[in-house]
Design a protein around this motif. Structure first.
Motif, PDB file in Angstrom:
ATOM      1  N   ALA A  31       0.789  -1.263  -0.074  1.00  0.00           N
ATOM      2  CA  ALA A  31       0.048   0.013   0.033  1.00  0.00           C
ATOM      3  C   ALA A  31       0.878   1.232   0.170  1.00  0.00           C
ATOM      4  N   GLU A  32       2.169   1.091   0.222  1.00  0.00           N
ATOM      5  CA  GLU A  32       2.783   2.197   0.345  1.00  0.00           C
ATOM      6  C   GLU A  32       3.126   2.832  -1.054  1.00  0.00           C
ATOM      7  N   PHE A  38      -6.795   6.603  -1.185  1.00  0.00           N
ATOM      8  CA  PHE A  38      -7.365   5.419  -1.667  1.00  0.00           C
ATOM      9  C   PHE A  38      -8.458   4.631  -1.125  1.00  0.00           C
ATOM     10  N   THR A  39      -9.246   3.907  -1.697  1.00  0.00           N
ATOM     11  CA  THR A  39     -10.238   3.262  -1.013  1.00  0.00           C
ATOM     12  C   THR A  39      -9.795   1.666  -1.329  1.00  0.00           C
ATOM     13  N   VAL A  40     -10.202   1.018  -0.036  1.00  0.00           N
ATOM     14  CA  VAL A  40      -9.895  -0.298   0.153  1.00  0.00           C
ATOM     15  C   VAL A  40     -11.248  -1.088   0.128  1.00  0.00           C
ATOM     16  N   GLU A  56      -5.529   3.271  10.076  1.00  0.00           N
ATOM     17  CA  GLU A  56      -4.473   3.933  10.883  1.00  0.00           C
ATOM     18  C   GLU A  56      -3.059   4.391  10.499  1.00  0.00           C
ATOM     19  N   ASP A  57      -2.704   3.644   9.348  1.00  0.00           N
ATOM     20  CA  ASP A  57      -1.324   4.045   8.637  1.00  0.00           C
ATOM     21  C   ASP A  57      -1.372   4.828   7.387  1.00  0.00           C
ATOM     22  N   PHE A  58      -2.669   4.930   6.799  1.00  0.00           N
ATOM     23  CA  PHE A  58      -2.601   5.726   5.445  1.00  0.00           C
ATOM     24  C   PHE A  58      -3.867   6.573   5.451  1.00  0.00           C
ATOM     25  N   ASP A  59      -4.024   7.370   4.355  1.00  0.00           N
ATOM     26  CA  ASP A  59      -5.270   8.299   4.258  1.00  0.00           C
ATOM     27  C   ASP A  59      -5.959   7.476   3.303  1.00  0.00           C
ATOM     28  N   HIS A 137      -5.822  -2.921  -8.201  1.00  0.00           N
ATOM     29  CA  HIS A 137      -4.665  -3.450  -7.388  1.00  0.00           C
ATOM     30  C   HIS A 137      -5.462  -4.537  -6.341  1.00  0.00           C
ATOM     31  N   VAL A 138      -4.875  -5.773  -6.658  1.00  0.00           N
ATOM     32  CA  VAL A 138      -5.865  -6.976  -5.772  1.00  0.00           C
ATOM     33  C   VAL A 138      -4.726  -7.727  -5.124  1.00  0.00           C
TER      34      VAL A 138
END
Length: 312
Positions: A31-32, A38-40, A56-59, A137-138
């Motif tokens: 994810a870095e 982005f959307t998960v 927690e770690d990313f926007d 991305h998968v």
């Protein structure tokens, strides 16, 4: 029911039966690559360990789907306990059809399918193909043990050469490991404007995205807009959205700042849910000729949330 995943609460881990931290590190490193919001999509999210830590770690906005009551009830509690204001929870059992329908109307940046494809009925390789269609991305983790659930799916799973092997995760069955793969593609078009839209209403937009930007373009309008992370409010309702709650969404609608110009077309399908936030899209669309009263339309959306019937 067993505590399959670990629980993650405010930076501390309460271990479950399945190792999570090492697998999360693989996901985190992948994810870095995103230098933007982005959307998960987390399919079969269980206790949401991976999604909660990503938020927690990313926007990012994390959309988490789970069908087992014990799991989605605890998942909702954990999202709330961690203050994840970008978390969205579905009460939904994914099928091949619902994966296909979702891909018609939504575009996810990162899809997580961690040890889940062997739990979905039907040809497992078709399931994998449908999951691929959901975003650019998968990440997929596949079971291989002889005592895993869904042996027909386990034994027939095939991973093509276009998948990159990222590593392995310790299995909760015996002393084996499960392989984790990643696939990257570029998807731009949609099959439908929104779920339940009239037949013949052709999608008139496309998405242009990479790791640094994501925009939406329109076939019949010259403008280009930044993509809003999240999902359509109609998708949330259709897939059994339970978090944020209807009460919270209604409060957001009531307090929503009016647009600088009258919107004129406030409808459930013109709202994007981004965790606790709701964003209006298609304001003052020059192609829309039937202008409606915004205050009345917001009341109509509030009624629709509880009834599922649109009448405004």
């Amino acid at each position: 029911m067993e505590d399959y995943q670990s629980r993650w609460i405010n930076g501390e881990e309460i271990a479950g039966v399945r190792e999570c931290a090492d697998r999360y590190e693989i996901i985190r490193q992948y994810a870095e690559r995103f230098d933007r919001p982005f959307t998960v999509l987390d399919i079969g999210a269980n206790y949401g360990y991976f999604s909660i830590r990503l938020m927690e770690d990313f926007d990012c906005v994390a959309v988490m789907g789970e069908c087992v009551p014990q799991y989605f009830e605890e998942l909702t509690r954990l999202v709330e306990a961690n203050g994840c204001d970008k978390g969205i929870v579905f009460k939904h059992r994914f099928s091949q059809q619902s994966l296909k329908d979702l891909a018609q109307v939504e575009h996810f940046d990162l899809v997580l399918a961690m040890s889940i494809v062997h739990h979905i009925d039907g040809d497992v390789n078709e399931t994998i193909r449908l999951i691929r269609d959901l975003g650019d991305h998968v990440l997929i983790e596949v079971a291989n043990e002889k005592n895993a659930c869904g042996q027909k799916q386990v034994q027939t799973t095939g991973i093509g050469d276009d998948w990159e092997h990222l590593g392995t995760g310790k299995s909760h069955l015996a002393s084996s490991v499960r392989d984790i793969y990643a696939m990257r593609q570029t998807r731009t078009r949609f099959g439908r404007r929104y779920l339940g839209c009239p037949e013949g209403l052709v999608p008139g937009h496309s998405v242009v995205s990479d790791e640094t930007s994501k925009t939406i373009r329109f076939d019949h309008k010259p403008e280009e807009r930044d993509w809003i992370p999240g999902i359509n409010l109609v998708t949330f309702k259709h897939y059994g959205g339970i978090y944020p709650t209807n009460d919270r969404l209604e409060e957001t609608l009531i307090l929503m700042d009016p647009p600088s110009l009258p919107h004129g077309d406030i409808r459930p399908w013109n709202l994007i849910i981004s965790g606790h936030d709701l964003h209006l899209i298609d304001a003052a669309d020059p192609n829309h000729t039937q202008i409606t009263d915004d205050a009345r339309s917001i009341d109509g959306v509030i009624d629709w949330l509880s009834s599922g019937r649109w009448s405004a």
